[in-house]
Scaffold this motif. Structure first.
Motif, PDB file in Angstrom:
ATOM      1  N   TYR A  47       0.665  -1.546  -0.105  1.00  0.00           N
ATOM      2  CA  TYR A  47       0.042  -0.373  -0.315  1.00  0.00           C
ATOM      3  C   TYR A  47       0.813   1.312   0.322  1.00  0.00           C
ATOM      4  O   TYR A  47       0.485   2.005  -0.834  1.00  0.00           O
ATOM      5  CB  TYR A  47      -1.229   0.368   1.075  1.00  0.00           C
ATOM      6  N   ARG A  48       2.191   1.346   1.058  1.00  0.00           N
ATOM      7  CA  ARG A  48       3.248   2.563   0.888  1.00  0.00           C
ATOM      8  C   ARG A  48       3.123   2.379  -0.470  1.00  0.00           C
ATOM      9  O   ARG A  48       3.725   3.683  -0.678  1.00  0.00           O
ATOM     10  CB  ARG A  48       3.239   2.114   1.943  1.00  0.00           C
ATOM     11  N   ASP A  49       4.500   0.795  -0.860  1.00  0.00           N
ATOM     12  CA  ASP A  49       5.086   1.515  -1.904  1.00  0.00           C
ATOM     13  C   ASP A  49       3.989   1.900  -2.826  1.00  0.00           C
ATOM     14  O   ASP A  49       4.703   2.537  -4.417  1.00  0.00           O
ATOM     15  CB  ASP A  49       5.810   0.396  -2.010  1.00  0.00           C
ATOM     16  N   ARG A  50       2.840   1.464  -2.973  1.00  0.00           N
ATOM     17  CA  ARG A  50       2.250   1.985  -4.132  1.00  0.00           C
ATOM     18  C   ARG A  50       2.190   3.715  -4.870  1.00  0.00           C
ATOM     19  O   ARG A  50       1.977   4.115  -5.693  1.00  0.00           O
ATOM     20  CB  ARG A  50       0.777   1.434  -4.436  1.00  0.00           C
ATOM     21  N   ARG A  51       2.055   4.106  -3.198  1.00  0.00           N
ATOM     22  CA  ARG A  51       2.220   5.669  -3.268  1.00  0.00           C
ATOM     23  C   ARG A  51       4.013   5.877  -3.592  1.00  0.00           C
ATOM     24  O   ARG A  51       3.645   7.134  -4.509  1.00  0.00           O
ATOM     25  CB  ARG A  51       1.950   6.403  -2.236  1.00  0.00           C
ATOM     26  N   ASN A  52       4.904   5.884  -2.886  1.00  0.00           N
ATOM     27  CA  ASN A  52       6.024   5.800  -3.204  1.00  0.00           C
ATOM     28  C   ASN A  52       6.707   5.939  -4.537  1.00  0.00           C
ATOM     29  O   ASN A  52       7.255   6.516  -5.169  1.00  0.00           O
ATOM     30  CB  ASN A  52       6.847   5.370  -2.255  1.00  0.00           C
ATOM     31  N   LYS A  53       5.617   4.726  -5.846  1.00  0.00           N
ATOM     32  CA  LYS A  53       6.141   4.462  -7.148  1.00  0.00           C
ATOM     33  C   LYS A  53       5.975   5.666  -7.695  1.00  0.00           C
ATOM     34  O   LYS A  53       6.990   5.821  -8.308  1.00  0.00           O
ATOM     35  CB  LYS A  53       5.363   3.282  -7.419  1.00  0.00           C
ATOM     36  N   LYS A  54       5.131   6.385  -6.980  1.00  0.00           N
ATOM     37  CA  LYS A  54       4.519   7.719  -8.365  1.00  0.00           C
ATOM     38  C   LYS A  54       5.788   8.558  -8.079  1.00  0.00           C
ATOM     39  O   LYS A  54       6.000   9.636  -8.880  1.00  0.00           O
ATOM     40  CB  LYS A  54       3.432   8.179  -7.612  1.00  0.00           C
ATOM     41  N   ARG A  55       6.110   8.474  -6.632  1.00  0.00           N
ATOM     42  CA  ARG A  55       6.862   9.942  -6.247  1.00  0.00           C
ATOM     43  C   ARG A  55       8.119   9.357  -7.224  1.00  0.00           C
ATOM     44  O   ARG A  55       8.646   9.954  -7.446  1.00  0.00           O
ATOM     45  CB  ARG A  55       7.387  10.226  -5.036  1.00  0.00           C
ATOM     46  N   ASP A  56       8.961   8.090  -6.448  1.00  0.00           N
ATOM     47  CA  ASP A  56      10.037   8.145  -7.414  1.00  0.00           C
ATOM     48  C   ASP A  56      10.085   8.202  -8.765  1.00  0.00           C
ATOM     49  O   ASP A  56      10.455   8.952  -9.349  1.00  0.00           O
ATOM     50  CB  ASP A  56      10.186   6.563  -7.064  1.00  0.00           C
ATOM     51  N   PHE A  57       8.944   7.427  -9.777  1.00  0.00           N
ATOM     52  CA  PHE A  57       9.091   7.840 -10.977  1.00  0.00           C
ATOM     53  C   PHE A  57       9.322   9.422 -11.140  1.00  0.00           C
ATOM     54  O   PHE A  57       9.808   9.708 -12.302  1.00  0.00           O
ATOM     55  CB  PHE A  57       8.222   7.153 -11.708  1.00  0.00           C
ATOM     56  N   ARG A  58       8.314  10.308 -10.785  1.00  0.00           N
ATOM     57  CA  ARG A  58       8.134  11.725 -11.092  1.00  0.00           C
ATOM     58  C   ARG A  58       9.820  12.539 -11.039  1.00  0.00           C
ATOM     59  O   ARG A  58       9.930  12.648 -11.610  1.00  0.00           O
ATOM     60  CB  ARG A  58       7.204  12.293 -10.203  1.00  0.00           C
ATOM     61  N   ARG A  59      10.404  11.908  -9.823  1.00  0.00           N
ATOM     62  CA  ARG A  59      11.650  12.647  -9.450  1.00  0.00           C
ATOM     63  C   ARG A  59      12.728  11.766 -10.613  1.00  0.00           C
ATOM     64  O   ARG A  59      13.760  12.595 -10.984  1.00  0.00           O
ATOM     65  CB  ARG A  59      11.996  11.926  -7.961  1.00  0.00           C
ATOM     66  N   ILE A  62      12.157  13.697 -13.405  1.00  0.00           N
ATOM     67  CA  ILE A  62      12.980  15.482 -13.005  1.00  0.00           C
ATOM     68  C   ILE A  62      14.149  15.046 -13.753  1.00  0.00           C
ATOM     69  O   ILE A  62      15.261  16.133 -14.504  1.00  0.00           O
ATOM     70  CB  ILE A  62      11.928  15.603 -12.175  1.00  0.00           C
ATOM     71  N   VAL A  63      15.117  14.205 -12.959  1.00  0.00           N
ATOM     72  CA  VAL A  63      16.341  14.146 -13.242  1.00  0.00           C
ATOM     73  C   VAL A  63      16.679  14.308 -15.045  1.00  0.00           C
ATOM     74  O   VAL A  63      17.590  14.828 -15.495  1.00  0.00           O
ATOM     75  CB  VAL A  63      16.721  12.936 -12.905  1.00  0.00           C
ATOM     76  N   ARG A  64      15.991  13.110 -15.256  1.00  0.00           N
ATOM     77  CA  ARG A  64      15.993  12.482 -17.093  1.00  0.00           C
ATOM     78  C   ARG A  64      15.978  14.257 -18.163  1.00  0.00           C
ATOM     79  O   ARG A  64      17.145  14.392 -18.257  1.00  0.00           O
ATOM     80  CB  ARG A  64      15.436  12.046 -17.499  1.00  0.00           C
ATOM     81  N   ILE A  65      14.779  14.682 -17.960  1.00  0.00           N
ATOM     82  CA  ILE A  65      14.875  16.242 -18.114  1.00  0.00           C
ATOM     83  C   ILE A  65      15.696  17.102 -18.320  1.00  0.00           C
ATOM     84  O   ILE A  65      16.493  18.112 -18.457  1.00  0.00           O
ATOM     85  CB  ILE A  65      13.168  16.361 -17.702  1.00  0.00           C
ATOM     86  N   ASN A  66      16.644  17.130 -16.849  1.00  0.00           N
ATOM     87  CA  ASN A  66      17.257  18.075 -16.361  1.00  0.00           C
ATOM     88  C   ASN A  66      18.670  18.371 -16.958  1.00  0.00           C
ATOM     89  O   ASN A  66      18.574  19.025 -17.831  1.00  0.00           O
ATOM     90  CB  ASN A  66      17.706  18.007 -14.623  1.00  0.00           C
ATOM     91  N   ARG A  92       5.365  15.056 -17.590  1.00  0.00           N
ATOM     92  CA  ARG A  92       6.995  14.863 -17.300  1.00  0.00           C
ATOM     93  C   ARG A  92       7.595  13.388 -17.830  1.00  0.00           C
ATOM     94  O   ARG A  92       8.538  13.002 -18.017  1.00  0.00           O
ATOM     95  CB  ARG A  92       7.238  15.124 -16.072  1.00  0.00           C
ATOM     96  N   LYS A  93       6.355  12.953 -18.129  1.00  0.00           N
ATOM     97  CA  LYS A  93       7.106  11.335 -18.189  1.00  0.00           C
ATOM     98  C   LYS A  93       7.009  11.683 -19.759  1.00  0.00           C
ATOM     99  O   LYS A  93       7.440  11.004 -20.502  1.00  0.00           O
ATOM    100  CB  LYS A  93       5.858  10.276 -18.148  1.00  0.00           C
ATOM    101  N   VAL A  94       6.081  12.068 -20.560  1.00  0.00           N
ATOM    102  CA  VAL A  94       6.559  12.232 -22.218  1.00  0.00           C
ATOM    103  C   VAL A  94       7.692  12.473 -22.062  1.00  0.00           C
ATOM    104  O   VAL A  94       8.730  12.423 -23.301  1.00  0.00           O
ATOM    105  CB  VAL A  94       5.599  12.632 -22.918  1.00  0.00           C
TER     106      VAL A  94
END
Length: 117
Positions: A47-59, A62-66, A92-94
């Motif tokens: 349950y916790r990591d389903r939410r953390n997964k979204k944060r991790d991918f966004r980060r 952002i690193v890749r775009i930067n 950001r994904k695209v």
């Protein structure tokens, strides 16, 4: 009146928990009590990591775009601001996918964003 036993109910409950405990190590797979504890814990983790997964991918995005922005002589924050001003609505994904797999297209987007700055 006859005494009610928990045979069928208990077996179903145990089977349900032990089925969820499949793949666990040692007693956590075989013994009901240990399996139950581990299943409860694993459900909390999932349950916790389903939410953390979204944060991790966004980060990660952002690193890749930067990184791709820096190759095009612009910072990430200025790039995102320019995208908003230019009404380019790519998430950001695209953008991260373009930065990784199609550098020319990403450079074209950066060029369009720079015009607005």
């Amino acid at each position: 009146m006859a005494r009610v036993k928990t045979g069928v109910v208990r077996r179903r409950r145990h089977k349900k928990v032990l089925k969820l405990a499949r793949g666990f190590f040692s007693a956590r797979r075989k013994h009901f009590r240990k399996a139950k504890e581990q299943v409860e814990r694993s459900l909390v983790y999932s349950y916790r990591d389903r939410r953390n997964k979204k944060r991790d991918f966004r980060r990660l995005w952002i690193v890749r775009i930067n990184a791709a922005c820096r190759l095009n002589d612009i910072s990430y924050s200025k790039f995102i601001n320019a995208l908003k001003k230019a009404n380019i609505e790519l998430d950001r994904k695209v953008l991260a996918d373009l930065a990784m797999n199609d550098a020319a297209a990403f450079s074209a987007i950066v060029a369009q964003a720079k015009k607005v700055m």
